[in-house]
Design an enzyme around this catalytic site. Structure first.
Site, PDB file in Angstrom:
ATOM      1  N   GLU A 294      -2.369   8.938  -0.986  1.00  0.00           N
ATOM      2  CA  GLU A 294      -3.441   8.045  -0.367  1.00  0.00           C
ATOM      3  C   GLU A 294      -4.663   8.917  -0.397  1.00  0.00           C
ATOM      4  O   GLU A 294      -5.645   8.488  -0.624  1.00  0.00           O
ATOM      5  CB  GLU A 294      -2.909   7.849   1.025  1.00  0.00           C
ATOM      6  CG  GLU A 294      -3.825   6.948   1.782  1.00  0.00           C
ATOM      7  CD  GLU A 294      -3.341   6.583   3.013  1.00  0.00           C
ATOM      8  OE1 GLU A 294      -3.504   5.512   3.603  1.00  0.00           O
ATOM      9  OE2 GLU A 294      -2.229   7.123   3.521  1.00  0.00           O
TER      10      GLU A 294
ATOM     11  N   ASP B 156      -6.307  -2.658  -2.256  1.00  0.00           N
ATOM     12  CA  ASP B 156      -5.331  -1.783  -3.263  1.00  0.00           C
ATOM     13  C   ASP B 156      -4.829  -2.529  -4.521  1.00  0.00           C
ATOM     14  O   ASP B 156      -5.084  -2.081  -5.492  1.00  0.00           O
ATOM     15  CB  ASP B 156      -3.992  -1.268  -2.272  1.00  0.00           C
ATOM     16  CG  ASP B 156      -4.614  -0.521  -1.332  1.00  0.00           C
ATOM     17  OD1 ASP B 156      -5.321  -0.980  -0.458  1.00  0.00           O
ATOM     18  OD2 ASP B 156      -4.029   0.565  -1.100  1.00  0.00           O
TER      19      ASP B 156
ATOM     20  N   ARG C  13       5.865   4.326   5.870  1.00  0.00           N
ATOM     21  CA  ARG C  13       5.412   4.244   7.135  1.00  0.00           C
ATOM     22  C   ARG C  13       5.704   2.848   7.836  1.00  0.00           C
ATOM     23  O   ARG C  13       6.074   1.983   7.007  1.00  0.00           O
ATOM     24  CB  ARG C  13       4.143   5.023   7.562  1.00  0.00           C
ATOM     25  CG  ARG C  13       3.170   4.310   6.679  1.00  0.00           C
ATOM     26  CD  ARG C  13       1.689   4.883   6.937  1.00  0.00           C
ATOM     27  NE  ARG C  13       0.727   4.240   6.588  1.00  0.00           N
ATOM     28  CZ  ARG C  13      -0.420   4.680   5.451  1.00  0.00           C
ATOM     29  NH1 ARG C  13      -0.551   5.949   5.439  1.00  0.00           N
ATOM     30  NH2 ARG C  13      -1.459   3.968   5.256  1.00  0.00           N
ATOM     31  N   ASP C  14       5.174   2.650   9.084  1.00  0.00           N
ATOM     32  CA  ASP C  14       5.310   1.408   9.604  1.00  0.00           C
ATOM     33  C   ASP C  14       4.068   0.534   9.097  1.00  0.00           C
ATOM     34  O   ASP C  14       3.160   0.338   9.845  1.00  0.00           O
ATOM     35  CB  ASP C  14       5.222   1.503  11.134  1.00  0.00           C
ATOM     36  CG  ASP C  14       4.132   2.427  11.857  1.00  0.00           C
ATOM     37  OD1 ASP C  14       3.346   3.062  10.980  1.00  0.00           O
ATOM     38  OD2 ASP C  14       3.761   2.548  12.928  1.00  0.00           O
ATOM     39  N   GLU C  15       4.090   0.165   7.802  1.00  0.00           N
ATOM     40  CA  GLU C  15       2.743  -0.468   7.146  1.00  0.00           C
ATOM     41  C   GLU C  15       3.607  -1.319   6.198  1.00  0.00           C
ATOM     42  O   GLU C  15       3.901  -2.510   6.279  1.00  0.00           O
ATOM     43  CB  GLU C  15       1.577   0.411   6.830  1.00  0.00           C
ATOM     44  CG  GLU C  15       0.484  -0.167   6.541  1.00  0.00           C
ATOM     45  CD  GLU C  15      -0.674   0.501   6.250  1.00  0.00           C
ATOM     46  OE1 GLU C  15      -1.496   0.106   6.000  1.00  0.00           O
ATOM     47  OE2 GLU C  15      -0.384   1.755   7.244  1.00  0.00           O
TER      48      GLU C  15
ATOM     49  N   ASP D 259       0.910  -1.182   0.051  1.00  0.00           N
ATOM     50  CA  ASP D 259      -0.060  -0.043  -0.125  1.00  0.00           C
ATOM     51  C   ASP D 259       0.908   1.180   0.048  1.00  0.00           C
ATOM     52  O   ASP D 259       0.518   2.361  -0.618  1.00  0.00           O
ATOM     53  CB  ASP D 259      -1.006  -0.066   1.321  1.00  0.00           C
ATOM     54  CG  ASP D 259      -0.003   0.062   2.678  1.00  0.00           C
ATOM     55  OD1 ASP D 259       0.803  -0.815   2.807  1.00  0.00           O
ATOM     56  OD2 ASP D 259      -0.544   0.647   3.382  1.00  0.00           O
TER      57      ASP D 259
ATOM     58  N   HIS E 254       1.076   6.133  -2.886  1.00  0.00           N
ATOM     59  CA  HIS E 254      -0.108   5.304  -2.510  1.00  0.00           C
ATOM     60  C   HIS E 254      -1.005   4.898  -3.899  1.00  0.00           C
ATOM     61  O   HIS E 254      -1.553   5.710  -4.201  1.00  0.00           O
ATOM     62  CB  HIS E 254      -0.911   5.586  -1.435  1.00  0.00           C
ATOM     63  CG  HIS E 254      -1.527   4.800  -0.606  1.00  0.00           C
ATOM     64  ND1 HIS E 254      -0.728   4.434   0.672  1.00  0.00           N
ATOM     65  CD2 HIS E 254      -2.638   4.171  -0.512  1.00  0.00           C
ATOM     66  CE1 HIS E 254      -1.775   3.649   1.408  1.00  0.00           C
ATOM     67  NE2 HIS E 254      -2.711   3.363   0.783  1.00  0.00           N
TER      68      HIS E 254
END
Length: 886
Positions: free
Chosen positions: A740, A477, A468-470, A464, A761
């Site tokens: 995003e 998606d 970041r922390d993802e 996605d 994104h």
């Protein structure tokens, strides 16, 4: 004399693949012909283990009468492991003239029975009691002697964690982030390396570095790690053939040695900490004194099924020289790469020993021009390097990537930043297949932003976001973007791998995790997200004409539909459970991420859509019983949808753009009601000042629906809208990737939020599908573009557009331009062995010319017929120049 040839031979979509484990690889080729209208009438394939084809063929297909030139299954004797097979092809035209043999291509098998053939041990480090030591990466090594001249050498390696393999101090190849990210406890890839040129007669050394990666490192947003396991480990097996025919096998065992080194911390989210003063020069070279290195621990064999590398590997694909070096109002020294990118910075410096250099990475600056990392959440994205001192030294990360445009640098004088810091762009090395340009430069930038979003988020899995922390494989998606992605790049092996993990992680009741590979913190079973199980395989089949992906995923597709069937309190409605809904829809309530379109409407719409696709899949696979079952189920879902969500007069009960779009895109309405609902959609957009209100679910289909129902002019206006919310709003704001949120940066320069605000994104980049299909005019009539639809919808809003797509049959291209106020020139290229229907907006065919000749007099043009909105005609392969009035 023939005037055609065979080229671009592929095996499982790849050129000369090294290390496959397929007993029946699929062979494809393209044909180049000087004549228009070329159709293959037959082919012959020869396969041998000798490149000169002088020995007896392993397999000779004989002359096979067929037009098929893609996905031809190898049908010879059972393949052997660790063997290179060369193949060549010749074809015949419809005049029974044969081409010359193609240049040879090859594929090389790895271990066809890895459980039996991979004998190497798994090695791990002894437990480290000190918490700080647990973050340190592992360094392993061994030495061995080769008594003769090396003819061939292959290294096979994998790890639990990420690894980097070195042979005599040299990287085994240029691939990165191996073994990739799979559902490790179920499927684990191993890689094949051709190391013939790196191994020498005499003493040799193997070195390997291992880091946490996705296996053991931090994942998701709750600060957790070790989702798949707590102990890194590695397995390596090397087969070396000498000129006397003998073979040496080197493998990981208890004699190897292990230590820590200068890479003291490496995490995908947080970056790396490297102390160059701890380097052990020559640690991967012969003769290194490793007496103080620890003995390795032989680790239990994982339960995972070992498979070869299934998709293209990750590599550095581009090197970016920074645009500028700036000093922010807060006094920070910041490098601007000029492009939001994914990868890392490679730098060279000269400094005293112990000098600490830090690189922090960010996507944007705040409204005052200061360095901003709030949207990274807990991800540090920081590289710390401690200099060893003396001569110039260089560094780039090993097992961590960053998503960034801006780099805040400390510890380096500004004069060393110029020409010594470079951005290395990293992603899965997918072949570019599509291009789109037009007369509007903002739209061209939008297309580039879509491409960069795909590059940045296609790093082994479809993520996605990359910063970041993802950075997880969100199914929603992926399914909304897959059609666009297939125009831009050859994505089949990439998605085939990911879909196998989806099936592996699918719950026994058919639920699909929100992210693949599964991270339990993310959750399970949302409509439009779980539907990736059906939509993605079907899209691949449509784009590439390959039924194998449907065969492989069929059980998963069926399980998802059956899961949906059991959910509602009515068998044909889905009105229970958690759903994301129209995620980030602009008609959301205050402080909500979900648009106002009812979630049960969306869930039931996707229930109907996936059931329809499953019935079509069953038909494609000749499963007549299932086809009948799911066609019947689809009819009942349609009836329930209309009863629940459509008024007796034919209105969609929920008057939102997304509700209208889904009802129309998925054919959920009675045919008589569709034009009226399409008009209501158009009016809704116009009443909003030519603005959309859709989120992740509605946006991908919005312009496609408008064009389908005769509102292409409005679709163009939506595309070209520059005010918020719109696709071009972010472009005007200076974006170089897809955001995003429609307003990730607001007009006043403030941010949407810190909590969830990625600037890379790709979901809204799904507009690319419409750009290729409608503006560029390239679409398919039959799977794999065996039959092509050429139908650009020319608008007063653009003066020209051009699109190309390198399909599995060859290149398709369309360009159109207005060369005066009332005429259009359209150039079309169709690949050999395909047919195309061309539709132009001219009702009288006598007004259409091809290179100055009236259409019905042109050789290769057939079935000219008027249509309600223009004229249709068929053409064969070749290049054409059409002119017509507008």
């Amino acid at each position: 004399m023939n005037n055609f040839s065979v080229t671009n031979l592929r095996v499982n979509y790849r050129r000369n693949p090294l290390g496959i484990d397929d007993y029946k690889p699929r062979l494809s080729w393209e044909i180049i012909s000087e004549k228009r209208g070329f159709i293959q009438s037959a082919y012959q394939i020869e396969v041998t283990t000798e490149k000169d084809f002088q020995s007896e063929a392993t397999w000779d297909s004989g002359i096979i009468t067929t037009e098929q030139n893609i996905h031809i299954e190898y049908s010879g004797p059972t393949l052997k492991s660790r063997t290179r097979y060369y193949f060549r092809v010749r074809v015949w035209d419809n005049q029974e003239t044969a081409s010359d043999w193609s240049d040879p291509s090859f594929w090389e098998t790895a271990f066809l029975t890895p459980t039996e053939e991979l004998k190497a041990n798994w090695l791990t480090a002894a437990p480290r009691l000190n918490a700080a030591d647990q973050d340190k990466c592992d360094y392993l090594r061994t030495e061995f002697n080769i008594p003769g001249k090396v003819v061939s050498a292959r290294a096979y390696a994998t790890s639990l964690g990420l690894y980097r393999l070195f042979v005599n101090g040299v990287p085994a190849d240029d691939t990165l982030f191996n073994p990739g990210w799979t559902s490790y406890n179920k499927r684990l890839q191993y890689q094949t390396y051709d190391v013939t040129s790196l191994i020498q007669q005499g003493v040799n050394a193997i070195g390997c570095m291992v880091g946490n990666g996705w296996y053991k490192g931090y994942l998701a947003w709750e600060g957790d790690k070790e989702f798949f396991g707590a102990r890194r480990s590695v397995m390596i097996q090397i087969h070396i053939t000498l000129d006397d025919g003998s073979e040496s096998v080197i493998m990981t065992d208890g004699s190897w040695r292990m230590s820590t080194g200068p890479l003291l911390m490496s995490e995908l989210y947080h970056g790396e900490y490297y102390d160059a003063r701890l380097e052990r020069a020559g640690w991967a070279l012969p003769g290194f004194a490793a007496d103080d290195w620890e003995k390795v621990v032989v680790h239990a064999v994982p339960e995972s099924v070992l498979v070869t590398q299934e998709n293209e590997p990750a590599r550095v694909t581009e090197i970016i020289k920074p645009d500028t070096v700036i000093i922010t109002p807060q006094g920070d020294t910041v490098i601007d790469m000029g492009q939001n990118m994914v990868g890392w910075v490679r730098f060279s410096v000269t400094a005293e020993a112990g000098t600490v250099i830090t690189l922090e990475h960010a996507e944007v600056l705040d409204r005052d021009g200061n360095f901003y990392t709030g949207n990274l959440r807990s991800a540090k994205q920081t590289v710390t390097y401690i200099c060893r001192g003396g001569e110039e030294e260089s560094y780039e990360p090993y097992f961590s990537f960053q998503g960034f445009r801006y780099v805040k640098v400390t510890g380096v004088s500004r004069d060393q930043l110029t020409n010594q810091f470079f951005g290395h762009v990293i992603h899965t090395d997918l072949e570019m297949t599509g291009s789109f340009r037009c007369s509007d430069e903002l739209v061209n930038q939008l297309q580039q932003n879509i491409i960069w979003g795909q590059r940045g988020n296609f790093l082994d899995i479809p993520t996605d976001c990359p910063q970041r922390d993802e950075r997880l494989g969100w199914t929603g998606d992926a399914q909304v973007f897959i059609r666009t992605s297939a125009y831009n790049m050859n994505v089949v092996p990439f998605f085939e791998k990911w879909l196998k993990d989806l099936a592996a992680d699918q719950e026994t009741d058919g639920r699909v995790p929100h992210v693949i590979p599964d991270i339990p913190a993310a959750g399970y079973g949302s409509s439009a997200w779980g539907d990736a199980a059906v939509i993605c395989p079907w899209t691949l089949y449509q784009c590439y004409g390959d039924t194998r992906v449907l065969e492989t995923q069929y059980a998963s597709m069926k399980a998802w539909v059956e899961y949906m069937r059991r959910q509602g309190d009515n068998e044909y409605l889905w009105n229970t459970g958690f759903h994301f809904g129209d995620w980030l829809g602009l008609d959301a309530k205050e402080n909500s991420y979900t648009g106002s379109t009812p979630k049960d409407l969306i869930a039931t719409a996707f229930f109907a859509h996936s059931t329809d696709l499953l019935a079509k899949t069953a038909s494609t696979l000749n499963n007549t019983d299932d086809e009948k079952e799911y066609r019947n189920l689809h009819k009942k879902i349609l009836s329930a949808f209309r009863t629940e969500f459509v008024t007796p007069s034919g209105r969609v009960a929920s008057p939102t753009q997304t509700a209208y779009v889904l009802a129309l895109m998925f054919d959920l309405l009675e045919e008589i009601d569709r034009p009226r609902v399409a008009k209501m959609l158009a009016e809704h957009i116009e009443e909003n000042g030519i603005h959309l209100t859709t989120g992740f679910v509605g946006t991908p289909y919005l312009n496609l629906v408008l064009s389908r129902f005769g509102y292409t002019d409005l679709a163009y206006k939506l595309l070209l809208q520059t005010e918020y919310p719109s696709w071009l709003f972010s472009v005007v704001q200076g974006a170089t990737t897809i955001w995003e949120h429609w307003d990730g940066i607001k007009q006043d320069g403030s941010f949407w939020s810190d909590n969830m605000n990625s600037y890379n994104h790709y979901a809204y980049g799904a507009i690319g599908d419409w750009l290729y299909q409608v503006v560029g005019g390239i679409d398919l009539k039959k799977p794999g573009y065996k039959e092509i639809l050429i139908r650009p919808q020319i608008s007063e809003h653009l003066s020209w557009a051009e699109a190309s797509y390198n399909s599995i049959h060859g290149n398709i291209s369309v360009s159109w331009k207005k060369f005066n106020e009332d005429s259009v020139e359209m150039l079309v290229t169709i690949p050999a062995n395909t047919l195309a229907e061309v539709i132009v907006p001219v009702s009288q065919y006598t007004e259409i010319r091809e290179n100055g000749v009236q259409l019905d007099q042109v050789i290769g043009v057939a079935q000219v017929k008027p249509m309600e909105s223009g004229c249709s005609f068929n053409i064969g392969s070749g290049s054409y120049r059409f002119t017509f009035p507008i």
